[in-house]
Scaffold this active site. Structure first.
Site, PDB file in Angstrom:
ATOM      1  N   THR A 227       0.832  -1.202   0.000  1.00 33.63           N
ATOM      2  CA  THR A 227       0.000   0.000   0.000  1.00 33.63           C
ATOM      3  C   THR A 227       0.865   1.250   0.000  1.00 33.63           C
ATOM      4  O   THR A 227       1.993   1.248   0.470  1.00 33.63           O
ATOM      5  CB  THR A 227      -0.920   0.045   1.234  1.00 33.63           C
ATOM      6  OG1 THR A 227      -0.127   0.038   2.420  1.00 33.63           O
ATOM      7  CG2 THR A 227      -1.893  -1.114   1.243  1.00 33.63           C
TER       8      THR A 227
ATOM      9  N   GLU B 221      -4.543   4.307   3.375  1.00 29.28           N
ATOM     10  CA  GLU B 221      -3.585   3.569   2.562  1.00 29.28           C
ATOM     11  C   GLU B 221      -4.277   2.983   1.349  1.00 29.28           C
ATOM     12  O   GLU B 221      -5.385   2.476   1.439  1.00 29.28           O
ATOM     13  CB  GLU B 221      -2.886   2.494   3.383  1.00 29.28           C
ATOM     14  CG  GLU B 221      -3.787   1.569   4.143  1.00 29.28           C
ATOM     15  CD  GLU B 221      -3.047   0.668   5.111  1.00 29.28           C
ATOM     16  OE1 GLU B 221      -1.811   0.596   5.065  1.00 29.28           O
ATOM     17  OE2 GLU B 221      -3.734   0.017   5.898  1.00 29.28           O
TER      18      GLU B 221
END
Length: 186
Positions: free
Chosen positions: A81, A131
């Site tokens: 991420t 994220e």
């Protein structure tokens, strides 16, 4: 207008006459039921109602965020991420979203499909974050600014019984994001 909304259209017109500008009163714009306002848009955003937000803004909600270092836990479970720091004060309700992400000032102007988590990451107890896992994307983004366009809310954030269960849910979220983004037009 002004402090505590103390100003009126009459006061603005009087100030205009005194200071040399013309003020015209415009009736509030409505969507058929209520006035369109920033307060209403922020409330819809806080409720996670992206369809209403889009109707009020006339476009999808987006924000810019700087990619910062995180715990790098996502890459260990197969879903790296980009952790985003953003000065934006109005954010959507915590949860998992289908999004499109552009790398700003990049030679490649395409938007990349993504799954985005906004919240406290209860399974790993890692604290609040935003994220994004960009699908079919493998580049270093540290220090880059990303423009995230929220397309659809997939689900609430929740705690899972370990990383295997979390990994399985993220895989389902990726498929959900693909489906949501396939028919989505900004």
């Amino acid at each position: 207008f002004g402090r505590n909304r103390e100003g009126t259209s009459e006061l603005l017109q009087a100030l205009g006459a005194e200071l040399g500008f013309v003020a015209h009163r415009v009736d509030p714009v409505t969507d058929g039921s209520e006035p369109i306002s920033s307060t209403r848009a922020r409330r819809a955003l806080a409720d996670g109602d992206l369809a209403l937000v889009k109707g009020l803004l006339g476009r999808d909600f987006d924000l810019d965020g700087l990619v910062v270092r995180g715990d790098q836990r996502g890459r260990t479970i197969g879903f790296p991420t980009a952790n985003l720091a953003t000065p934006v004060e109005a954010l959507p309700k915590d949860g998992v979203y289908a999004a499109r992400v552009r790398v700003m000032n990049d030679a490649d102007p395409r938007a990349h499909d993504a799954v985005l988590n906004l919240g406290v990451r209860p399974t790993v107890r890692a604290g609040r974050s935003m994220e994004a896992h960009l699908l079919e994307f493998d580049r270093d983004l540290y220090g880059r600014t990303l423009r995230v366009t929220f397309a659809a809310r997939l689900r609430d954030e929740r705690r899972f019984d370990g990383l295997d269960a979390l990994r399985a849910q993220i895989a389902r979220d990726v498929e959900g994001a693909r489906a949501a983004l396939q028919g989505h037009t900004p």
